[in-house]
Design a protein around this motif. Structure first.
Motif, short mmCIF file in Angstrom:
data_model
loop_
_atom_site.label_atom_id
_atom_site.label_comp_id
_atom_site.label_asym_id
_atom_site.label_seq_id
_atom_site.Cartn_x
_atom_site.Cartn_y
_atom_site.Cartn_z
N MET A 1 40.62 52.87 45.63
CA MET A 1 39.58 51.90 45.46
C MET A 1 39.14 51.39 46.84
O MET A 1 39.94 50.91 47.61
CB MET A 1 40.09 50.74 44.61
N GLU A 2 37.89 51.48 47.11
CA GLU A 2 37.35 51.06 48.40
C GLU A 2 36.92 49.60 48.33
O GLU A 2 36.36 49.16 47.33
CB GLU A 2 36.15 51.93 48.75
N PHE A 3 37.19 48.86 49.39
CA PHE A 3 36.80 47.46 49.44
C PHE A 3 35.29 47.36 49.61
O PHE A 3 34.71 48.03 50.44
CB PHE A 3 37.49 46.76 50.61
N GLN A 4 34.68 46.53 48.79
CA GLN A 4 33.25 46.30 48.92
C GLN A 4 33.02 44.80 49.07
O GLN A 4 33.42 44.01 48.22
CB GLN A 4 32.50 46.82 47.70
N LYS A 5 32.37 44.44 50.17
CA LYS A 5 32.09 43.04 50.44
C LYS A 5 31.02 42.52 49.49
O LYS A 5 30.03 43.19 49.24
CB LYS A 5 31.64 42.86 51.88
N ASP A 6 31.26 41.33 48.97
CA ASP A 6 30.27 40.68 48.11
C ASP A 6 29.40 39.79 48.99
O ASP A 6 29.87 38.80 49.54
CB ASP A 6 30.99 39.85 47.04
N ASN A 7 28.14 40.14 49.13
CA ASN A 7 27.25 39.40 50.03
C ASN A 7 26.56 38.21 49.38
O ASN A 7 25.87 37.47 50.06
CB ASN A 7 26.20 40.35 50.62
N THR A 8 26.73 38.04 48.08
CA THR A 8 26.11 36.88 47.45
C THR A 8 26.99 35.66 47.67
O THR A 8 28.22 35.74 47.63
CB THR A 8 25.90 37.11 45.94
N PHE A 9 26.36 34.51 47.90
CA PHE A 9 27.11 33.32 48.26
C PHE A 9 28.06 32.87 47.16
O PHE A 9 29.26 32.70 47.38
CB PHE A 9 26.15 32.17 48.62
N PHE A 10 27.56 32.66 45.96
CA PHE A 10 28.37 32.08 44.90
C PHE A 10 29.51 32.99 44.47
O PHE A 10 30.67 32.57 44.43
CB PHE A 10 27.49 31.71 43.70
N THR A 11 29.20 34.23 44.14
CA THR A 11 30.28 35.13 43.68
C THR A 11 31.24 35.46 44.80
O THR A 11 32.44 35.64 44.57
CB THR A 11 29.71 36.42 43.05
N GLY A 12 30.73 35.51 46.04
CA GLY A 12 31.62 35.74 47.18
C GLY A 12 32.62 34.61 47.35
O GLY A 12 33.79 34.83 47.63
N ARG A 13 32.16 33.36 47.17
CA ARG A 13 33.06 32.21 47.28
C ARG A 13 34.08 32.21 46.14
O ARG A 13 35.24 31.87 46.34
CB ARG A 13 32.28 30.88 47.25
N LEU A 14 33.63 32.56 44.94
CA LEU A 14 34.56 32.62 43.81
C LEU A 14 35.64 33.65 44.05
O LEU A 14 36.82 33.40 43.78
CB LEU A 14 33.81 32.95 42.51
N LYS A 15 35.25 34.82 44.57
CA LYS A 15 36.25 35.84 44.87
C LYS A 15 37.21 35.36 45.96
O LYS A 15 38.42 35.59 45.86
CB LYS A 15 35.57 37.14 45.30
N SER A 16 36.69 34.69 46.97
CA SER A 16 37.55 34.16 48.04
C SER A 16 38.55 33.15 47.49
O SER A 16 39.72 33.15 47.86
CB SER A 16 36.70 33.50 49.13
N MET A 17 38.08 32.28 46.61
CA MET A 17 38.97 31.30 45.99
C MET A 17 40.03 32.00 45.14
O MET A 17 41.19 31.57 45.11
CB MET A 17 38.17 30.31 45.15
N GLY A 18 39.65 33.08 44.48
CA GLY A 18 40.61 33.85 43.69
C GLY A 18 41.70 34.45 44.57
O GLY A 18 42.89 34.40 44.23
N PHE A 19 41.30 35.01 45.72
CA PHE A 19 42.29 35.57 46.65
C PHE A 19 43.20 34.48 47.19
O PHE A 19 44.41 34.67 47.34
CB PHE A 19 41.59 36.28 47.82
N ALA A 20 42.62 33.31 47.49
CA ALA A 20 43.42 32.20 48.01
C ALA A 20 44.43 31.72 46.96
O ALA A 20 45.59 31.46 47.28
CB ALA A 20 42.50 31.05 48.43
#
Length: 124
Positions: A1-20
């Motif tokens: 599975m290749e990492f794909q950056k999420d460039n949208t602000f809201f979903t990108g922040r949600l994903k970051s919070m999930g990783f945190a």
């Protein structure tokens, strides 16, 4: 599975919070020092309610609990990276790990001083 950056602000922040959150759960469930410090944090929260500490005391207590847990998390990350890079004992790796542990020591001593300033007057 290749990492794909999420460039949208809201979903990108949600994903970051999930990783945190995932990282915080890993810290609490795998690192014994974080387990102990988290338990002490819970006990301090209970003590805060029991002794009806002031809003200022709550803010400072919350800050030092967060400080110790945060610095411990960074210390754990440094140790894991150091062990990954050089799994066998190496004097320079040991030096780096000791410095990271020293940062936790400073945070813990600060937290102890603050907690004593809050709770000693409650017993006197």
């Amino acid at each position: 599975m290749e990492f794909q950056k999420d460039n949208t602000f809201f979903t990108g922040r949600l994903k970051s919070m999930g990783f945190a959150l995932k990282g915080a759960i890993k810290l609490i469930t795998t690192e014994h020092s974080v387990m102990v410090q988290s338990s002490l944090g819970v006990l301090l929260i209970i003590a805060g309610f029991y002794f009806n500490i002031s809003m200022t005391e709550w803010m400072v207590q919350t800050l030092v609990i967060g400080l110790v847990l945060s610095v411990e998390g960074l210390n754990t990350a440094v140790e894991k990276i150091a062990d990954f890079i050089h799994p066998n004992f190496h004097e320079k790796i040991g030096f780096i790990k000791d410095i990271a542990a020293g940062a936790v020591f400073f945070a813990a001593m600060t937290a102890i001083a603050v907690i004593l300033m809050i709770y000693i007057p409650k017993f006197l």
